[in-house]
Motif scaffolding. Structure first.
Motif, PDB file in Angstrom:
ATOM      1  N   SER A  69       0.815  -1.220   0.000  1.00  0.00           N
ATOM      2  CA  SER A  69       0.000   0.000   0.000  1.00  0.00           C
ATOM      3  C   SER A  69       0.845   1.265   0.000  1.00  0.00           C
ATOM      4  O   SER A  69       0.349   2.349  -0.308  1.00  0.00           O
ATOM      5  CB  SER A  69      -0.954   0.011   1.199  1.00  0.00           C
ATOM      6  OG  SER A  69      -0.224   0.108   2.405  1.00  0.00           O
ATOM      7  N   SER A  70       2.115   1.148   0.351  1.00  0.00           N
ATOM      8  CA  SER A  70       2.975   2.335   0.431  1.00  0.00           C
ATOM      9  C   SER A  70       3.892   2.505  -0.774  1.00  0.00           C
ATOM     10  O   SER A  70       4.675   3.449  -0.833  1.00  0.00           O
ATOM     11  CB  SER A  70       3.832   2.264   1.704  1.00  0.00           C
ATOM     12  OG  SER A  70       4.702   1.144   1.657  1.00  0.00           O
ATOM     13  N   LEU A  71       3.793   1.607  -1.750  1.00  0.00           N
ATOM     14  CA  LEU A  71       4.684   1.672  -2.904  1.00  0.00           C
ATOM     15  C   LEU A  71       4.330   2.837  -3.811  1.00  0.00           C
ATOM     16  O   LEU A  71       3.168   3.138  -4.032  1.00  0.00           O
ATOM     17  CB  LEU A  71       4.608   0.352  -3.689  1.00  0.00           C
ATOM     18  CG  LEU A  71       5.091  -0.899  -2.937  1.00  0.00           C
ATOM     19  CD1 LEU A  71       4.804  -2.151  -3.764  1.00  0.00           C
ATOM     20  CD2 LEU A  71       6.580  -0.805  -2.619  1.00  0.00           C
ATOM     21  N   GLN A  72       5.356   3.482  -4.354  1.00  0.00           N
ATOM     22  CA  GLN A  72       5.161   4.656  -5.200  1.00  0.00           C
ATOM     23  C   GLN A  72       5.003   4.310  -6.673  1.00  0.00           C
ATOM     24  O   GLN A  72       4.596   5.149  -7.477  1.00  0.00           O
ATOM     25  CB  GLN A  72       6.342   5.612  -5.018  1.00  0.00           C
ATOM     26  CG  GLN A  72       6.541   6.082  -3.587  1.00  0.00           C
ATOM     27  CD  GLN A  72       5.351   6.871  -3.057  1.00  0.00           C
ATOM     28  OE1 GLN A  72       5.035   7.942  -3.557  1.00  0.00           O
ATOM     29  NE2 GLN A  72       4.669   6.339  -2.053  1.00  0.00           N
TER      30      GLN A  72
ATOM     31  N   GLY B  91      -3.968   5.180  -4.897  1.00  0.00           N
ATOM     32  CA  GLY B  91      -4.715   4.879  -3.683  1.00  0.00           C
ATOM     33  C   GLY B  91      -6.104   4.339  -3.944  1.00  0.00           C
ATOM     34  O   GLY B  91      -6.774   3.857  -3.036  1.00  0.00           O
ATOM     35  N   VAL B  92      -6.551   4.408  -5.207  1.00  0.00           N
ATOM     36  CA  VAL B  92      -7.896   3.933  -5.581  1.00  0.00           C
ATOM     37  C   VAL B  92      -7.759   2.567  -6.257  1.00  0.00           C
ATOM     38  O   VAL B  92      -7.148   2.454  -7.323  1.00  0.00           O
ATOM     39  CB  VAL B  92      -8.583   4.921  -6.535  1.00  0.00           C
ATOM     40  CG1 VAL B  92      -9.974   4.415  -6.898  1.00  0.00           C
ATOM     41  CG2 VAL B  92      -8.649   6.309  -5.905  1.00  0.00           C
TER      42      VAL B  92
ATOM     43  N   ILE C 230      -6.350  -6.080  -6.066  1.00  0.00           N
ATOM     44  CA  ILE C 230      -5.825  -4.750  -6.365  1.00  0.00           C
ATOM     45  C   ILE C 230      -5.806  -3.957  -5.066  1.00  0.00           C
ATOM     46  O   ILE C 230      -6.811  -3.859  -4.362  1.00  0.00           O
ATOM     47  CB  ILE C 230      -6.682  -4.021  -7.418  1.00  0.00           C
ATOM     48  CG1 ILE C 230      -6.758  -4.852  -8.709  1.00  0.00           C
ATOM     49  CG2 ILE C 230      -6.087  -2.639  -7.711  1.00  0.00           C
ATOM     50  CD1 ILE C 230      -7.637  -4.228  -9.767  1.00  0.00           C
ATOM     51  N   ILE C 231      -4.633  -3.409  -4.757  1.00  0.00           N
ATOM     52  CA  ILE C 231      -4.431  -2.740  -3.479  1.00  0.00           C
ATOM     53  C   ILE C 231      -4.294  -1.231  -3.672  1.00  0.00           C
ATOM     54  O   ILE C 231      -3.538  -0.764  -4.525  1.00  0.00           O
ATOM     55  CB  ILE C 231      -3.174  -3.302  -2.784  1.00  0.00           C
ATOM     56  CG1 ILE C 231      -3.412  -4.771  -2.415  1.00  0.00           C
ATOM     57  CG2 ILE C 231      -2.812  -2.479  -1.540  1.00  0.00           C
ATOM     58  CD1 ILE C 231      -2.191  -5.479  -1.907  1.00  0.00           C
ATOM     59  N   GLY C 232      -5.063  -0.488  -2.870  1.00  0.00           N
ATOM     60  CA  GLY C 232      -4.969   0.962  -2.876  1.00  0.00           C
ATOM     61  C   GLY C 232      -4.366   1.437  -1.567  1.00  0.00           C
ATOM     62  O   GLY C 232      -3.491   0.785  -0.997  1.00  0.00           O
ATOM     63  N   ASP C 233      -4.844   2.559  -1.082  1.00  0.00           N
ATOM     64  CA  ASP C 233      -4.353   3.120   0.171  1.00  0.00           C
ATOM     65  C   ASP C 233      -5.058   2.440   1.341  1.00  0.00           C
ATOM     66  O   ASP C 233      -6.102   2.871   1.792  1.00  0.00           O
ATOM     67  CB  ASP C 233      -4.614   4.630   0.192  1.00  0.00           C
ATOM     68  CG  ASP C 233      -4.038   5.294   1.439  1.00  0.00           C
ATOM     69  OD1 ASP C 233      -3.272   4.631   2.170  1.00  0.00           O
ATOM     70  OD2 ASP C 233      -4.363   6.467   1.681  1.00  0.00           O
ATOM     71  N   HIS C 234      -4.482   1.331   1.795  1.00  0.00           N
ATOM     72  CA  HIS C 234      -5.020   0.529   2.896  1.00  0.00           C
ATOM     73  C   HIS C 234      -6.458   0.075   2.630  1.00  0.00           C
ATOM     74  O   HIS C 234      -7.282  -0.022   3.540  1.00  0.00           O
ATOM     75  CB  HIS C 234      -4.912   1.297   4.221  1.00  0.00           C
ATOM     76  CG  HIS C 234      -3.503   1.529   4.649  1.00  0.00           C
ATOM     77  ND1 HIS C 234      -2.741   0.562   5.266  1.00  0.00           N
ATOM     78  CD2 HIS C 234      -2.686   2.598   4.494  1.00  0.00           C
ATOM     79  CE1 HIS C 234      -1.538   1.037   5.499  1.00  0.00           C
ATOM     80  NE2 HIS C 234      -1.469   2.272   5.040  1.00  0.00           N
ATOM     81  N   GLN C 235      -6.733  -0.194   1.358  1.00  0.00           N
ATOM     82  CA  GLN C 235      -7.995  -0.797   0.952  1.00  0.00           C
ATOM     83  C   GLN C 235      -7.714  -1.673  -0.259  1.00  0.00           C
ATOM     84  O   GLN C 235      -6.639  -1.590  -0.855  1.00  0.00           O
ATOM     85  CB  GLN C 235      -9.030   0.286   0.614  1.00  0.00           C
ATOM     86  CG  GLN C 235      -8.559   1.286  -0.443  1.00  0.00           C
ATOM     87  CD  GLN C 235      -9.584   2.378  -0.677  1.00  0.00           C
ATOM     88  OE1 GLN C 235     -10.776   2.118  -0.716  1.00  0.00           O
ATOM     89  NE2 GLN C 235      -9.123   3.613  -0.826  1.00  0.00           N
ATOM     90  N   PHE C 236      -8.655  -2.537  -0.596  1.00  0.00           N
ATOM     91  CA  PHE C 236      -8.405  -3.464  -1.698  1.00  0.00           C
ATOM     92  C   PHE C 236      -9.706  -3.848  -2.386  1.00  0.00           C
ATOM     93  O   PHE C 236     -10.802  -3.639  -1.860  1.00  0.00           O
ATOM     94  CB  PHE C 236      -7.703  -4.721  -1.189  1.00  0.00           C
ATOM     95  CG  PHE C 236      -8.622  -5.655  -0.427  1.00  0.00           C
ATOM     96  CD1 PHE C 236      -9.223  -6.744  -1.069  1.00  0.00           C
ATOM     97  CD2 PHE C 236      -8.895  -5.444   0.915  1.00  0.00           C
ATOM     98  CE1 PHE C 236     -10.076  -7.602  -0.382  1.00  0.00           C
ATOM     99  CE2 PHE C 236      -9.748  -6.285   1.614  1.00  0.00           C
ATOM    100  CZ  PHE C 236     -10.333  -7.370   0.967  1.00  0.00           C
ATOM    101  N   ILE C 237      -9.529  -4.423  -3.585  1.00  0.00           N
ATOM    102  CA  ILE C 237     -10.654  -4.994  -4.328  1.00  0.00           C
ATOM    103  C   ILE C 237     -10.238  -6.380  -4.810  1.00  0.00           C
ATOM    104  O   ILE C 237      -9.115  -6.577  -5.281  1.00  0.00           O
ATOM    105  CB  ILE C 237     -11.043  -4.106  -5.524  1.00  0.00           C
ATOM    106  CG1 ILE C 237     -11.908  -2.933  -5.045  1.00  0.00           C
ATOM    107  CG2 ILE C 237     -11.799  -4.891  -6.590  1.00  0.00           C
ATOM    108  CD1 ILE C 237     -12.332  -1.988  -6.144  1.00  0.00           C
TER     109      ILE C 237
END
Length: 233
Positions: A127-130, A187-188, A218-225
């Motif tokens: 989640s922290s990768l740029q 993040g989305v 798929i990982i966003g900003d501390h959320q996922f789908i």
């Protein structure tokens, strides 16, 4: 009780010995310290004109939120007034050690029973990768993680993600199934048409190989789908 966090400009010599960060850590435990005090302990010393607490407070102001420190580069830290190369190296080493310890907690034969389990395993790091990272988890017949590997770094593209690279590693690891994952630096975690296309190509190759693609997370900003939960697989 007066804490050093309440008066960031205080020199340590002006603070009672029992209230200094290191002494408080020893007496009350590390959990009792503020973020400022923890950073001060890592920095160890201040300058002739400023206390280590003042410099630690400046670090927090520079990055605004404590979790933003994990994105910090050496150049960014050393540019902060009062911090030289040695102090910057100490901070970065502590940040990296914390990241590795957090990842190690979920790495030991982690069993994945749901998309949430997969997300729990991956979010601390991804989640922290740029940049976008495409990662594959290789599982045994008990759905335990045998191996995690980053297949590529960059924007997801069907011409880059080759199923053969994934399944070559799966055969090498004697994996019974796999889970694919990639992050969205925005993040989305909403899937793009390219995400769905890549997933279908990998899934079709898995049918031929006899190695099941369980999900694509798929990982966003501390959320996922989960693409499986969304009906794309």
């Amino acid at each position: 009780m007066t804490t050093t966090a309440e008066f960031p400009s205080l020199m340590l010599r002006d603070v009672h010995a029992d209230e200094r960060p290191r002494e408080r850590l020893i007496r009350q435990g590390v959990q009792s310290l503020s973020n400022q005090e923890l950073i001060a302990i890592l920095l160890r010393t201040g300058t002739k004109k400023e206390s280590v607490l003042t410099i630690a407070n400046r670090v927090l102001k520079e990055f605004e939120k404590i979790h933003e420190l994990k994105h910090a580069t050496f150049e960014e830290i050393v540019s902060i007034r009062g911090i030289g190369e040695a102090k910057a190296a100490q901070l970065l080493a502590a940040i990296e050690l914390g990241r590795r310890l957090a990842q190690k907690q979920v790495d030991s034969r982690f069993t994945i029973r749901s998309p949430q389990d997969a997300a729990t395993f991956l979010i601390p790091e991804m989640s922290s990768l740029q940049q976008e990272h495409f990662v594959v988890l290789f599982l045994n017949v008990k759905n335990q993680v045998l191996h995690k590997q980053t297949i590529f770094i960059g924007s997801l593209n069907s011409s880059i993600v080759h199923p053969r690279e994934i399944y070559r590693e799966a055969v090498k690891r004697s994996a019974a199934s796999i889970i694919c994952a990639h992050n969205h630096p925005s993040g989305v975690p909403s899937p793009s048409p390219e995400d769905i296309d890549v997933t279908k190509r990998i899934q079709e190759a898995g049918f031929i190989m006899g190695i099941d693609l369980i999900d694509h997370i798929i990982i966003g900003d501390h959320q996922f789908i989960s693409l499986k939960e969304k009906g794309y697989m």
